[in-house]
Write a protein that holds these residues in place. Structure first.
Motif, PDB file in Angstrom:
ATOM      1  N   ALA A   1      11.569  27.510  60.897  1.00 44.92           N
ATOM      2  CA  ALA A   1      12.686  27.594  59.953  1.00 44.92           C
ATOM      3  C   ALA A   1      12.297  28.213  58.611  1.00 44.92           C
ATOM      4  N   ASP A   2      11.054  28.009  58.177  1.00 46.14           N
ATOM      5  CA  ASP A   2      10.640  28.619  56.911  1.00 46.14           C
ATOM      6  C   ASP A   2       9.998  29.994  57.120  1.00 46.14           C
ATOM      7  N   ALA A   3      10.187  30.560  58.315  1.00 44.57           N
ATOM      8  CA  ALA A   3       9.728  31.925  58.599  1.00 44.57           C
ATOM      9  C   ALA A   3      10.842  32.742  59.260  1.00 44.57           C
ATOM     10  N   VAL A   4      12.097  32.309  59.064  1.00 41.23           N
ATOM     11  CA  VAL A   4      13.263  33.089  59.497  1.00 41.23           C
ATOM     12  C   VAL A   4      14.260  33.128  58.341  1.00 41.23           C
ATOM     13  N   SER A   5      15.032  34.202  58.257  1.00 41.82           N
ATOM     14  CA  SER A   5      16.046  34.268  57.210  1.00 41.82           C
ATOM     15  C   SER A   5      17.109  35.296  57.552  1.00 41.82           C
ATOM     16  N   SER A   6      18.105  35.362  56.670  1.00 40.56           N
ATOM     17  CA  SER A   6      19.219  36.298  56.780  1.00 40.56           C
ATOM     18  C   SER A   6      19.515  36.835  55.382  1.00 40.56           C
ATOM     19  N   ARG A   7      20.426  37.785  55.294  1.00 41.00           N
ATOM     20  CA  ARG A   7      20.847  38.248  53.974  1.00 41.00           C
ATOM     21  C   ARG A   7      21.533  37.117  53.222  1.00 41.00           C
ATOM     22  N   SER A   8      22.330  36.335  53.932  1.00 42.42           N
ATOM     23  CA  SER A   8      23.075  35.234  53.337  1.00 42.42           C
ATOM     24  C   SER A   8      22.438  33.903  53.727  1.00 42.42           C
ATOM     25  N   GLN A   9      22.246  33.044  52.744  1.00 44.63           N
ATOM     26  CA  GLN A   9      21.721  31.707  53.015  1.00 44.63           C
ATOM     27  C   GLN A   9      22.705  30.914  53.879  1.00 44.63           C
ATOM     28  N   THR A  10      23.997  31.156  53.699  1.00 46.09           N
ATOM     29  CA  THR A  10      25.003  30.480  54.525  1.00 46.09           C
ATOM     30  C   THR A  10      24.821  30.844  55.989  1.00 46.09           C
ATOM     31  N   ASP A  11      24.690  32.142  56.293  1.00 48.85           N
ATOM     32  CA  ASP A  11      24.473  32.568  57.677  1.00 48.85           C
ATOM     33  C   ASP A  11      23.195  31.972  58.242  1.00 48.85           C
ATOM     34  N   ARG A  12      22.157  31.956  57.428  1.00 53.94           N
ATOM     35  CA  ARG A  12      20.868  31.412  57.874  1.00 53.94           C
ATOM     36  C   ARG A  12      20.993  29.935  58.257  1.00 53.94           C
ATOM     37  N   LEU A  13      21.590  29.137  57.373  1.00 55.30           N
ATOM     38  CA  LEU A  13      21.635  27.693  57.600  1.00 55.30           C
ATOM     39  C   LEU A  13      22.566  27.322  58.750  1.00 55.30           C
ATOM     40  N   PHE A  14      23.722  28.006  58.836  1.00 53.23           N
ATOM     41  CA  PHE A  14      24.618  27.707  59.952  1.00 53.23           C
ATOM     42  C   PHE A  14      24.013  28.152  61.276  1.00 53.23           C
TER      43      PHE A  14
ATOM     44  N   LEU B   1      20.783  28.167  62.017  1.00 53.05           N
ATOM     45  CA  LEU B   1      19.789  27.157  62.389  1.00 53.05           C
ATOM     46  C   LEU B   1      20.460  25.938  63.008  1.00 53.05           C
ATOM     47  N   SER B   2      21.574  25.511  62.425  1.00 52.77           N
ATOM     48  CA  SER B   2      22.302  24.373  62.971  1.00 52.77           C
ATOM     49  C   SER B   2      22.807  24.675  64.378  1.00 52.77           C
ATOM     50  N   ARG B   3      23.362  25.859  64.554  1.00 48.33           N
ATOM     51  CA  ARG B   3      23.897  26.268  65.852  1.00 48.33           C
ATOM     52  C   ARG B   3      22.784  26.380  66.896  1.00 48.33           C
ATOM     53  N   LEU B   4      21.648  26.917  66.509  1.00 44.38           N
ATOM     54  CA  LEU B   4      20.536  27.090  67.448  1.00 44.38           C
ATOM     55  C   LEU B   4      19.938  25.745  67.850  1.00 44.38           C
ATOM     56  N   LYS B   5      19.921  24.807  66.924  1.00 43.38           N
ATOM     57  CA  LYS B   5      19.474  23.453  67.263  1.00 43.38           C
ATOM     58  C   LYS B   5      20.411  22.844  68.301  1.00 43.38           C
ATOM     59  N   GLN B   6      21.729  23.047  68.129  1.00 45.36           N
ATOM     60  CA  GLN B   6      22.707  22.545  69.100  1.00 45.36           C
ATOM     61  C   GLN B   6      22.468  23.144  70.491  1.00 45.36           C
ATOM     62  N   SER B   7      21.981  24.382  70.521  1.00 41.28           N
ATOM     63  CA  SER B   7      21.766  25.069  71.798  1.00 41.28           C
ATOM     64  C   SER B   7      20.485  24.648  72.498  1.00 41.28           C
ATOM     65  N   GLY B   8      19.631  23.909  71.802  1.00 42.36           N
ATOM     66  CA  GLY B   8      18.428  23.405  72.453  1.00 42.36           C
ATOM     67  C   GLY B   8      17.114  23.951  71.936  1.00 42.36           C
ATOM     68  N   ALA B   9      17.165  24.754  70.870  1.00 37.39           N
ATOM     69  CA  ALA B   9      15.917  25.229  70.263  1.00 37.39           C
ATOM     70  C   ALA B   9      15.330  24.120  69.389  1.00 37.39           C
ATOM     71  N   PHE B  10      14.015  24.134  69.250  1.00 33.42           N
ATOM     72  CA  PHE B  10      13.339  23.206  68.353  1.00 33.42           C
ATOM     73  C   PHE B  10      13.144  23.886  67.006  1.00 33.42           C
ATOM     74  N   LEU B  11      13.531  23.210  65.923  1.00 33.75           N
ATOM     75  CA  LEU B  11      13.310  23.732  64.580  1.00 33.75           C
ATOM     76  C   LEU B  11      12.041  23.114  64.026  1.00 33.75           C
ATOM     77  N   THR B  12      11.202  23.941  63.421  1.00 33.10           N
ATOM     78  CA  THR B  12       9.923  23.464  62.923  1.00 33.10           C
ATOM     79  C   THR B  12       9.559  24.250  61.666  1.00 33.10           C
ATOM     80  N   THR B  13       8.361  24.032  61.157  1.00 31.85           N
ATOM     81  CA  THR B  13       7.890  24.751  59.970  1.00 31.85           C
ATOM     82  C   THR B  13       6.517  25.370  60.258  1.00 31.85           C
ATOM     83  N   THR B  14       6.137  26.270  59.383  1.00 29.37           N
ATOM     84  CA  THR B  14       4.866  26.971  59.557  1.00 29.37           C
ATOM     85  C   THR B  14       3.696  25.999  59.679  1.00 29.37           C
ATOM     86  N   GLU B  15       3.594  25.089  58.719  1.00 28.91           N
ATOM     87  CA  GLU B  15       2.447  24.178  58.723  1.00 28.91           C
ATOM     88  C   GLU B  15       2.489  23.238  59.925  1.00 28.91           C
TER      89      GLU B  15
END
Length: 197
Positions: free
Chosen positions: A130-143, A145-159
């Protein structure tokens, strides 16, 4: 037993999506996103995790930014909003069809999302950094991530990825990985994601 998303160096691939020059001025937190992705790429080399790199329409959007440290990698050019183009599919087959993908790059709601859906449909486990992906809009990025979590992806961080890959301070490469964590990952605006949940 439910799939808990435990990372391992075995059967894992690092996917680096479209971190290119023309995106630099427009992507939210671009410098920090690339910095985190660069650490993941360094770790993949230390831990023998194969990396795969794509570029979206490089003729118009330019090459991968040098600070990613991707010299020596073949950049697979694409126009589709998924990394799962024929050349990448062939590379995955050559690697023995890994079971897990660590995914970073841009844009979260476009190429990261489409790639994730394709990987999940193939039965792969997807770890979006999650801290190594982004979009032009923070709104698009955050929504996204929420949608991808619903689909079954695991959200994590670099460390978290770096620590899960070595699992133990006795790991033979732990000291090298520890050096990559000498400084905490920069804030990339993810607190808004959790306050919205």
């Amino acid at each position: 037993m439910a799939n808990i998303g435990r990372l391992s160096t075995k059967d894992t691939v690092l996917l680096l999506c479209d971190m290119q020059e023309k995106f630099r001025p427009n992507i939210f937190q671009f410098t920090n996103i690339v910095s985190n992705a660069a650490r993941l790429l360094q770790a993949s080399r230390i831990l023998s995790i194969p990396p795969i790199l794509t570029e979206q329409y490089p003729k118009g959007l330019g090459p991968t930014v040098p600070e990613l440290g991707a010299e020596g990698l073949t950049a697979h050019a694409k126009t589709s909003f998924t990394m799962m183009i024929e050349a990448v599919e062939k590379e995955l087959e050559t690697l023995g069809n890994p079971k897990r993908a660590i995914l970073c790059g841009i844009e979260t709601h476009a190429c990261i999302a489409c790639t994730t859906y394709d990987l999940l449909e193939k039965g792969m486990e997807v770890h979006i950094v999650a801290d190594a992906v982004s979009s032009r809009s923070q709104t698009d990025r955050l929504f996204a991530l929420s949608r991808l979590k619903q689909s079954g992806a695991f959200l994590t961080t670099t460390e978290a990825v770096l620590l899960q890959l070595v699992q133990d301070a006795k790991h033979p490469n732990f000291n090298e990985i520890q050096k990559l964590m000498a400084h905490p990952s920069p804030d990339t605006g993810l607190l808004a994601f959790f306050s919205a949940l």
